[in-house]
Write an enzyme that holds these catalytic residues in place. Structure first.
Site, PDB file in Angstrom:
ATOM      1  N   GLY A 183     -13.186  20.523 -27.645  1.00  0.00           N
ATOM      2  CA  GLY A 183     -12.275  20.212 -26.540  1.00  0.00           C
ATOM      3  C   GLY A 183     -10.889  19.916 -27.090  1.00  0.00           C
ATOM      4  O   GLY A 183     -10.750  19.230 -28.105  1.00  0.00           O
TER       5      GLY A 183
ATOM      6  N   GLY B 160     -20.680  28.229 -21.191  1.00  0.00           N
ATOM      7  CA  GLY B 160     -20.282  28.841 -22.467  1.00  0.00           C
ATOM      8  C   GLY B 160     -21.370  28.583 -23.501  1.00  0.00           C
ATOM      9  O   GLY B 160     -22.546  28.398 -23.167  1.00  0.00           O
TER      10      GLY B 160
ATOM     11  N   ILE C 274     -22.195  26.019 -25.336  1.00  0.00           N
ATOM     12  CA  ILE C 274     -22.988  24.783 -25.249  1.00  0.00           C
ATOM     13  C   ILE C 274     -23.974  24.876 -24.087  1.00  0.00           C
ATOM     14  O   ILE C 274     -25.166  24.586 -24.243  1.00  0.00           O
ATOM     15  CB  ILE C 274     -22.069  23.545 -25.099  1.00  0.00           C
ATOM     16  CG1 ILE C 274     -21.249  23.344 -26.379  1.00  0.00           C
ATOM     17  CG2 ILE C 274     -22.900  22.298 -24.800  1.00  0.00           C
ATOM     18  CD1 ILE C 274     -20.265  22.198 -26.340  1.00  0.00           C
TER      19      ILE C 274
ATOM     20  N   ILE D 142     -21.884  16.331 -20.492  1.00  0.00           N
ATOM     21  CA  ILE D 142     -21.544  16.340 -21.919  1.00  0.00           C
ATOM     22  C   ILE D 142     -20.188  17.041 -22.122  1.00  0.00           C
ATOM     23  O   ILE D 142     -19.816  17.374 -23.247  1.00  0.00           O
ATOM     24  CB  ILE D 142     -22.645  17.017 -22.783  1.00  0.00           C
ATOM     25  CG1 ILE D 142     -23.115  18.349 -22.189  1.00  0.00           C
ATOM     26  CG2 ILE D 142     -23.847  16.108 -22.945  1.00  0.00           C
ATOM     27  CD1 ILE D 142     -22.267  19.506 -22.493  1.00  0.00           C
TER      28      ILE D 142
ATOM     29  N   ARG E 230     -16.442  16.484 -20.274  1.00  0.00           N
ATOM     30  CA  ARG E 230     -15.420  15.451 -20.381  1.00  0.00           C
ATOM     31  C   ARG E 230     -15.527  14.517 -19.184  1.00  0.00           C
ATOM     32  O   ARG E 230     -15.817  14.953 -18.064  1.00  0.00           O
ATOM     33  CB  ARG E 230     -14.008  16.066 -20.424  1.00  0.00           C
ATOM     34  CG  ARG E 230     -13.627  16.693 -21.755  1.00  0.00           C
ATOM     35  CD  ARG E 230     -13.466  15.642 -22.873  1.00  0.00           C
ATOM     36  NE  ARG E 230     -13.043  16.199 -24.141  1.00  0.00           N
ATOM     37  CZ  ARG E 230     -13.870  16.540 -25.139  1.00  0.00           C
ATOM     38  NH1 ARG E 230     -15.181  16.407 -25.010  1.00  0.00           N
ATOM     39  NH2 ARG E 230     -13.378  17.011 -26.271  1.00  0.00           N
TER      40      ARG E 230
ATOM     41  N   ASP F 282     -22.631  11.497 -21.682  1.00  0.00           N
ATOM     42  CA  ASP F 282     -22.145  11.277 -23.051  1.00  0.00           C
ATOM     43  C   ASP F 282     -20.635  11.057 -23.032  1.00  0.00           C
ATOM     44  O   ASP F 282     -20.064  10.654 -24.032  1.00  0.00           O
ATOM     45  CB  ASP F 282     -22.484  12.482 -23.945  1.00  0.00           C
ATOM     46  CG  ASP F 282     -22.088  12.234 -25.396  1.00  0.00           C
ATOM     47  OD1 ASP F 282     -22.303  11.095 -25.877  1.00  0.00           O
ATOM     48  OD2 ASP F 282     -21.548  13.156 -26.044  1.00  0.00           O
TER      49      ASP F 282
ATOM     50  N   HIS G 259     -19.935   9.066 -26.328  1.00  0.00           N
ATOM     51  CA  HIS G 259     -19.388  10.367 -26.768  1.00  0.00           C
ATOM     52  C   HIS G 259     -19.825  10.710 -28.199  1.00  0.00           C
ATOM     53  O   HIS G 259     -18.998  10.810 -29.113  1.00  0.00           O
ATOM     54  CB  HIS G 259     -17.857  10.382 -26.654  1.00  0.00           C
ATOM     55  CG  HIS G 259     -17.286  11.772 -26.633  1.00  0.00           C
ATOM     56  ND1 HIS G 259     -16.072  12.086 -26.050  1.00  0.00           N
ATOM     57  CD2 HIS G 259     -17.762  12.962 -27.114  1.00  0.00           C
ATOM     58  CE1 HIS G 259     -15.829  13.378 -26.186  1.00  0.00           C
ATOM     59  NE2 HIS G 259     -16.844  13.925 -26.836  1.00  0.00           N
ATOM     60  N   ILE G 260     -21.118  10.940 -28.339  1.00  0.00           N
ATOM     61  CA  ILE G 260     -21.656  11.210 -29.683  1.00  0.00           C
ATOM     62  C   ILE G 260     -22.297  12.605 -29.765  1.00  0.00           C
ATOM     63  O   ILE G 260     -23.114  12.866 -30.638  1.00  0.00           O
ATOM     64  CB  ILE G 260     -22.679  10.129 -30.110  1.00  0.00           C
ATOM     65  CG1 ILE G 260     -23.777   9.937 -29.038  1.00  0.00           C
ATOM     66  CG2 ILE G 260     -21.984   8.814 -30.402  1.00  0.00           C
ATOM     67  CD1 ILE G 260     -24.939   9.054 -29.492  1.00  0.00           C
TER      68      ILE G 260
ATOM     69  N   SER H 215     -21.394  15.531 -30.802  1.00  0.00           N
ATOM     70  CA  SER H 215     -21.314  16.302 -32.055  1.00  0.00           C
ATOM     71  C   SER H 215     -21.555  15.419 -33.275  1.00  0.00           C
ATOM     72  O   SER H 215     -21.318  15.850 -34.407  1.00  0.00           O
ATOM     73  CB  SER H 215     -19.939  16.976 -32.167  1.00  0.00           C
ATOM     74  OG  SER H 215     -18.929  15.992 -32.255  1.00  0.00           O
TER      75      SER H 215
HETATM   76  O1  DGY Z   1     -14.858  18.412 -28.041  1.00  0.00           O
HETATM   77  C1  DGY Z   1     -15.565  18.060 -28.971  1.00  0.00           C
HETATM   78  O2  DGY Z   1     -15.416  18.477 -30.111  1.00  0.00           O
HETATM   79  C2  DGY Z   1     -16.670  17.103 -28.735  1.00  0.00           C
HETATM   80  O3  DGY Z   1     -16.646  16.585 -27.459  1.00  0.00           O
HETATM   81  C3  DGY Z   1     -16.590  15.995 -29.740  1.00  0.00           C
HETATM   82  O4  DGY Z   1     -15.348  15.401 -29.667  1.00  0.00           O
END
Ligand code: DGY
Length: 362
Positions: free
Chosen positions: A118, A196, A198, A278, A280, A304, A328-329, A331
């Site tokens: 993002g 997409g 993900i 997951i 934003r 998340d 926000h974990i 990744s």
């Molecule tokens: O956008 C991203 O890379 C994920 O949300 C982790 O920040």
């Protein structure tokens, strides 16, 4: 995924990043440039975060002089001071990458990559205006985020958070036959807002749970082959809301997606529906979500991402039983972060020598 990237780029990179720089400089500049490169320090690169995985730093170090922000949380003043005169930027955190930072860097700036998929914290128009190549790191985090999304879907659908609270408050009432009943994944319809890499990775994992069908809402239809493989069908937003047992938000935050999940949307969802986000936090109107969960307009949510981040410990969302919230974990695995750093470093190196980035953001 990384191996795919490296595989694709192997002919260009051979095994070390240095070769791309040397070869590109041969192409673009001849002997003098090549000699400059043999010093290994042709470019000055700022790494804007003190905790960037070593894999990324090592790649950059081979060819560049590295300056790194040391403060944590990242101090804007330090960043703006160290950014002056650099050729490339490895933007490690989620601080605003805007005109202020770009002006502070100066007109010699040639290449930027974030270490994130993002890029909502980047003023892309400002970067474009200056014709600076911008990279980011999608794809390598798909599997880590997808794993977490499946976890949230199960946790929210099967009431993990509420169950834990029951134990902590001495309310273990399993003498009731209908105690703590949750939602089945089996035979369910899973709807994706954003489909997409993900979203598709999540759908792929869920196919092992015997789901009935996948619906998705996106601007463009995905490949027919992918639709077939994932038993997925493109539908409009209202159909997605009305028919899905699980709604997964896997979209980037843009002007078009901000606040789309509001009271109107929640009213169109099933009362048994589980929402997973997951993407934003700002894609969801969080006050409206709170009301929808509190009044059981929807069954539960697994998040998340929130608005804002960090979420205050006093946020009213946390008072609810039917929401699972993570900080926000998505990744946050060691391997994924190392791969993100590697891709970001390659992006920066490529931008410096005028090669196409591995994953350009525009
Ligand atoms: O956008 C991203 O890379 C994920 O949300 C982790 O920040």
């Amino acid at each position: 995924m990384l191996s795919r990237f490296i595989g694709v780029s192997a002919t260009i990179f051979s095994s070390r990043s240095g070769s791309i720089l040397s070869r590109s400089l041969y192409k673009s500049g001849g002997r003098n440039h090549t000699q400059t490169m043999s010093t290994g320090k042709a470019f000055k690169v700022l790494i804007t975060h003190p905790e960037v995985p070593q894999e990324g730093i090592d790649l950059l170090k081979e060819n560049c002089e590295i300056i790194q922000v040391q403060s944590l949380p990242v101090n804007r003043a330090e960043l703006l001071q160290k950014i002056r005169g650099v050729d490339g930027i490895f933007w490690g955190g989620h601080e605003a990458l805007n005109a202020e930072a770009l002006d502070a860097a100066g007109p010699q700036l040639k290449s930027i990559s974030t270490m994130s998929a993002g890029i909502d914290y980047v003023d892309v128009a400002e970067v474009k205006k200056r014709k600076i190549p911008l990279g980011h790191t999608p794809t390598v985090l798909n599997t880590a985020v997808a794993d977490l999304a499946v976890g949230l879907l199960i946790a929210a659908g099967r009431r993990f958070h509420e169950g834990r609270k029951k134990i902590e408050t001495n309310n273990w009432e399993n003498y009731h036959l209908n105690w703590m009943l949750g939602q089945d994944i089996r035979d369910s319809t899973v709807g994706f807002y954003g489909f997409g890499g993900i979203g598709q990775a999540i759908a792929k994992r869920l196919s092992g749970f015997d789901i009935d069908q996948v619906l998705y809402t996106t601007r463009r239809r995905v490949d027919k082959e992918i639709e077939k493989e994932l038993n997925a069908k493109k539908v409009d937003f209202d159909t997605l809301l009305a028919q899905s047992d699980f709604v997964v938000i896997a979209s980037p935050l843009t002007a078009a997606t901000q606040g789309v999940f509001n009271a109107t949307a929640f009213n169109k969802m099933k009362e048994t529906a589980v929402l997973v986000n997951i993407g934003r936090g700002k894609i969801v109107n969080q006050d409206d979500l709170y009301e929808a969960l509190k009044s059981n307009k929807i069954f539960s949510a697994g998040l998340d991402v929130t608005d804002p981040e960090p979420l205050s410990a006093k946020d009213k969302l946390l008072s609810l039983d039917n929401v699972v919230v993570l900080p926000h974990i998505g990744s946050a695995t060691k391997r994924t972060r190392a791969e993100m750093a590697t891709i970001a470093a390659h992006n920066v190196l490529r931008g410096l020598v005028g090669e196409p980035m591995l994953s350009p953001a525009y």
